[in-house]
Design an enzyme around this catalytic site. Structure first.
Site, PDB file in Angstrom:
ATOM      1  CE  LYS A 234      -3.946   2.118   0.230  1.00 47.01           C
ATOM      2  NZ  LYS A 234      -3.497   2.837  -1.002  1.00 47.01           N
TER       3      LYS A 234
ATOM      4  CE  LYS B 211       3.832   7.740   5.655  1.00 44.08           C
ATOM      5  NZ  LYS B 211       3.474   8.638   4.517  1.00 44.08           N
TER       6      LYS B 211
ATOM      7  CE  LYS C 231       4.648   7.692  -2.283  1.00 43.02           C
ATOM      8  NZ  LYS C 231       3.914   8.174  -1.104  1.00 43.02           N
TER       9      LYS C 231
ATOM     10  N   GLY D 145      -2.788   8.289  -4.242  1.00 48.08           N
ATOM     11  CA  GLY D 145      -2.152   9.514  -4.734  1.00 48.08           C
ATOM     12  C   GLY D 145      -0.934   9.929  -3.916  1.00 48.08           C
ATOM     13  CG  ASP D 146       3.213  11.194  -2.752  1.00 47.25           C
ATOM     14  OD1 ASP D 146       3.092  10.956  -1.542  1.00 47.25           O
ATOM     15  OD2 ASP D 146       4.169  11.867  -3.201  1.00 47.25           O
TER      16      ASP D 146
ATOM     17  CB  THR E  52      -2.677  13.670   4.279  1.00 39.82           C
ATOM     18  OG1 THR E  52      -3.016  12.529   3.501  1.00 39.82           O
ATOM     19  CG2 THR E  52      -1.223  13.587   4.701  1.00 39.82           C
TER      20      THR E  52
HETATM   21  P1  NDP Z   1       0.385  17.939  -4.113  1.00 32.47           P
HETATM   22  O1  NDP Z   1       0.897  17.583  -5.453  1.00 32.47           O
HETATM   23  O2  NDP Z   1      -1.071  18.049  -3.898  1.00 32.47           O
HETATM   24  O3  NDP Z   1       1.057  19.294  -3.596  1.00 32.47           O
HETATM   25  C1  NDP Z   1       2.436  19.436  -3.479  1.00 32.47           C
HETATM   26  C2  NDP Z   1       2.739  20.861  -3.125  1.00 32.47           C
HETATM   27  O4  NDP Z   1       4.129  20.996  -2.830  1.00 32.47           O
HETATM   28  C3  NDP Z   1       2.463  21.839  -4.249  1.00 32.47           C
HETATM   29  O5  NDP Z   1       2.105  23.070  -3.695  1.00 32.47           O
HETATM   30  C4  NDP Z   1       3.779  21.913  -4.990  1.00 32.47           C
HETATM   31  O6  NDP Z   1       3.959  23.115  -5.708  1.00 32.47           O
HETATM   32  C5  NDP Z   1       4.747  21.829  -3.824  1.00 32.47           C
HETATM   33  N1  NDP Z   1       5.991  21.148  -4.256  1.00 32.47           N
HETATM   34  C6  NDP Z   1       6.107  19.864  -4.670  1.00 32.47           C
HETATM   35  N2  NDP Z   1       7.372  19.574  -4.993  1.00 32.47           N
HETATM   36  C7  NDP Z   1       8.058  20.704  -4.758  1.00 32.47           C
HETATM   37  C8  NDP Z   1       9.422  21.036  -4.886  1.00 32.47           C
HETATM   38  N3  NDP Z   1      10.332  20.147  -5.312  1.00 32.47           N
HETATM   39  N4  NDP Z   1       9.786  22.301  -4.541  1.00 32.47           N
HETATM   40  C9  NDP Z   1       8.861  23.201  -4.095  1.00 32.47           C
HETATM   41  N5  NDP Z   1       7.556  22.929  -3.956  1.00 32.47           N
HETATM   42  C10 NDP Z   1       7.157  21.712  -4.276  1.00 32.47           C
HETATM   43  O7  NDP Z   1       1.028  16.834  -3.129  1.00 32.47           O
HETATM   44  P2  NDP Z   1       0.562  16.448  -1.661  1.00 32.47           P
HETATM   45  O8  NDP Z   1       0.034  17.620  -0.941  1.00 32.47           O
HETATM   46  O9  NDP Z   1      -0.278  15.228  -1.772  1.00 32.47           O
HETATM   47  O10 NDP Z   1       1.943  15.971  -1.009  1.00 32.47           O
HETATM   48  C11 NDP Z   1       2.774  16.856  -0.249  1.00 32.47           C
HETATM   49  C12 NDP Z   1       3.713  16.040   0.625  1.00 32.47           C
HETATM   50  O11 NDP Z   1       2.929  15.218   1.516  1.00 32.47           O
HETATM   51  C13 NDP Z   1       4.630  15.058  -0.111  1.00 32.47           C
HETATM   52  O12 NDP Z   1       5.824  14.929   0.624  1.00 32.47           O
HETATM   53  C14 NDP Z   1       3.855  13.732  -0.032  1.00 32.47           C
HETATM   54  O13 NDP Z   1       4.715  12.617  -0.174  1.00 32.47           O
HETATM   55  C15 NDP Z   1       3.299  13.844   1.387  1.00 32.47           C
HETATM   56  N6  NDP Z   1       2.144  13.018   1.699  1.00 32.47           N
HETATM   57  C16 NDP Z   1       1.012  13.049   0.938  1.00 32.47           C
HETATM   58  C17 NDP Z   1      -0.083  12.278   1.300  1.00 32.47           C
HETATM   59  C18 NDP Z   1      -1.368  12.335   0.558  1.00 32.47           C
HETATM   60  O14 NDP Z   1      -2.330  11.684   0.996  1.00 32.47           O
HETATM   61  N7  NDP Z   1      -1.498  13.078  -0.514  1.00 32.47           N
HETATM   62  C19 NDP Z   1      -0.024  11.363   2.455  1.00 32.47           C
HETATM   63  C20 NDP Z   1       1.185  11.472   3.235  1.00 32.47           C
HETATM   64  C21 NDP Z   1       2.224  12.257   2.843  1.00 32.47           C
HETATM   65  P3  NDP Z   1       3.236  23.349  -7.135  1.00 32.47           P
HETATM   66  O15 NDP Z   1       1.791  23.602  -6.816  1.00 32.47           O
HETATM   67  O16 NDP Z   1       3.930  24.499  -7.734  1.00 32.47           O
HETATM   68  O17 NDP Z   1       3.428  22.070  -7.891  1.00 32.47           O
HETATM   69  O1  2IT Z   2       2.822   9.053   1.633  1.00 34.67           O
HETATM   70  C1  2IT Z   2       1.671   8.574   1.814  1.00 34.67           C
HETATM   71  O2  2IT Z   2       1.356   8.029   2.878  1.00 34.67           O
HETATM   72  C2  2IT Z   2       0.689   8.702   0.736  1.00 34.67           C
HETATM   73  N1  2IT Z   2       0.980   9.305  -0.274  1.00 34.67           N
HETATM   74  C3  2IT Z   2      -0.665   8.075   0.877  1.00 34.67           C
HETATM   75  C4  2IT Z   2      -0.607   6.594   0.569  1.00 34.67           C
HETATM   76  C5  2IT Z   2      -1.938   5.901   0.491  1.00 34.67           C
HETATM   77  O3  2IT Z   2      -1.907   4.712   0.129  1.00 34.67           O
HETATM   78  O4  2IT Z   2      -2.981   6.490   0.774  1.00 34.67           O
END
Ligand code: NDP
Ligand code: 2IT
Length: 451
Positions: free
Chosen positions: A90, A114, A126, A165-166, A209
């Site tokens: 997952k 996690k 992943k 997603g991520d 999240t």
């Molecule tokens: P999104 O794609 O929805 O948003 C990412 C955000 O971070 C955007 O604002 C993006 O900017 C910015 N960003 C991404 N990469 C960079 C970079 N290299 N430099 C500067 N800004 C950056 O992703 P998420 O919100 O889903 O994910 C954010 C973090 O949370 C990641 O580390 C992800 O692995 C983690 N995460 C996500 C989960 C989920 O359920 N979605 C669960 C657990 C962890 P821009 O808009 O310009 O692209």
């Molecule tokens: O980093 C993370 O935990 C995620 N992007 C969510 C993973 C998931 O299977 O919901």
């Protein structure tokens, strides 16, 4: 013990050259396990460190897709199925030009622990692609998702591996991926999470999240007789995690004053305007420059105006910082500034956003710390709640899912906290989370023999 760990790390460096982020993640986890490894030699006897740091399976494939000019474009697709000792693989899919094998391996490795910490039966994985969704039309995104799934479908399934997603992968991409999976297999099954509500998604997955991250911060503060009420909070990112962190901070009486994207940072002293943030980033996929145009009382600093590797959000005085964008976005200089400004807690919404040097500095200066693999576990937790609903054909209300999420985040905090106490480092949630997650997976690996 330290010699053994060094040997494992040297081996990883030799076998996976250039995978810095993976090496960084493994380094942090292994050294934090020392008290457990010294207490019980079974992990050594069963060669668990050597085994757990190698993915069970790594799939890398070519993704050919056709752009709007009719030209064939090529990207790389990845799925790293890291560990299935406690359940089906997952973990999310990331679409970002920076994606490479080292990034996917670091994320998959973190995901093992996690997922174990949630107390649910899910293994770690992943995947993703170096595809850049920026500037692509909706049709291009759809054709790319279909092309990626044309290979990925062979390796996943509701009882085998369930992606989500991520970065760069939200409900729209999950929809196109699901459609192609269904067409290729003829099965309507819960093979992906983060689906839309109409066709098998769970209420509150989108919010999970960010909400979970705030619940986790609240648990930390409550432990020390503090609360979120009235706290000034800095948040980085403006994607899924950041937006719902900001939403929940308002619910809990805190004031989120920053957000950022890959082009710049917003500082809005009176508080981020959530409606304009959602409209600009979530609905219209625009840059935060547009937020600055419609909110002239905020300060917008383009990244190009800032020293390399620094993040302006961490210069703004705050009580709590929520790094919620990407890995290594909060470095030693940022940590120094946060401490000088009186920040009491850094709570990781993103995966590994704090560099090791910054983490060490925050610890030396007694800043509370919510490590990502605990603080951002609300997303995968709610993904598992989506899997449960799919398997039983149930549909829970938003409130039911949110209540379960809140309870599981409390359990994750208690597990990490109690484990830190058990191993003589009370309150060190990095050690507590790593040891608790590792112990569950490692013990399961031992039970299951040399597979
Ligand atoms: P999104 O794609 O929805 O948003 C990412 C955000 O971070 C955007 O604002 C993006 O900017 C910015 N960003 C991404 N990469 C960079 C970079 N290299 N430099 C500067 N800004 C950056 O992703 P998420 O919100 O889903 O994910 C954010 C973090 O949370 C990641 O580390 C992800 O692995 C983690 N995460 C996500 C989960 C989920 O359920 N979605 C669960 C657990 C962890 P821009 O808009 O310009 O692209
Ligand atoms: O980093 C993370 O935990 C995620 N992007 C969510 C993973 C998931 O299977 O919901």
């Amino acid at each position: 013990m330290e010699t053994h760990i060094k040997k494992v790390l040297n081996n990883i460096e030799e076998c996976s050259p250039g995978q810095e982020e993976f090496y960084q993640a493994v380094h942090e986890v292994l050294y934090s396990l020392v008290p457990l490894l010294e207490e019980d030699e079974k992990y050594d006897i069963h060669n668990i460190l050597e085994r757990i740091t190698v993915p069970e399976r790594t799939i890398i494939f070519r993704v050919n897709w056709i752009d709007d000019n009719g030209k064939i474009q090529t990207n790389l697709g990845y799925r790293v199925q890291f560990n299935s000792a406690i359940g089906p693989y997952k973990g999310g899919l990331r679409f970002h030009p920076s994606v490479n094998l080292g990034i996917i391996k670091f994320l998959g490795f973190e995901q093992i622990f996690k997922n174990a910490l949630t107390g649910l039966q899910i293994g770690g994985a992943k995947g993703g692609s170096n595809f850049d969704p920026k500037g692509k039309s909706d049709n291009e995104i759809m054709r790319f998702c279909q092309a990626l799934m044309s290979e990925l479908y062979k390796h996943i399934g509701e009882r085998n591996d369930v992606p989500a997603g991520d970065i760069g992968v939200g409900a729209r991409e999950i929809g196109y991926l699901f459609g192609q999976y269904k067409k290729l297999t003829g099965e309507f099954e819960g093979v992906l999470t983060g689906k839309a509500i109409n066709w098998g998604g769970s209420h509150a997955r989108k919010e999970a999240t960010g909400y979970g991250s705030v619940y986790f911060a609240d648990n930390i503060l409550n432990k020390y007789d503090k609360s979120l009420e009235g706290k000034i909070c800095t948040v980085s990112g403006s994607g899924n995690v950041a937006i719902y962190t900001i939403e929940k901070l308002y619910d809990m009486g805190a004031l989120p004053v920053t957000c950022s994207d890959s082009k710049g940072t917003i500082y809005h002293e009176k508080g981020i305007d959530l409606n304009s943030l959602k409209a600009i980033k979530e609905i219209n996929h625009q840059s935060l420059e547009v937020y600055a145009q419609v909110n002239p009382d905020c300060i917008y600093t383009p990244l190009s105006h800032y020293p390399e590797g620094r993040h302006m959000a961490w210069d703004i005085p705050c009580d709590i910082a929520f790094p919620s964008a990407t890995e290594n976005e909060l470095n030693l200089e940022d940590a120094k500034r946060l401490v000088a400004n009186g920040c009491m807690l850094v709570n990781e919404g993103a995966n590994m956003p704090t560099t090791p040097e910054a983490m060490a500095y925050l610890k030396e200066n007694n800043v509370f710390f919510g490590p990502g693999k605990a603080a951002n576990a609300g997303g995968v937790t709610t993904s598992q709640l989506e899997m449960s609903q799919n398997a039983s054909m149930a549909k829970w209300t938003f409130e039911e899912v949110d209540d379960k999420l809140r309870q599981i985040m409390r359990n994750i905090f208690n597990t990490a906290y109690e484990t830190s106490k058990e191993f003589g480092c009370e309150g060190d949630l990095i050690a507590g989370a790593n040891i608790a997650g590792f112990r569950k997976v490692a013990d399961s690996m031992i039970d299951q023999g040399s597979v």
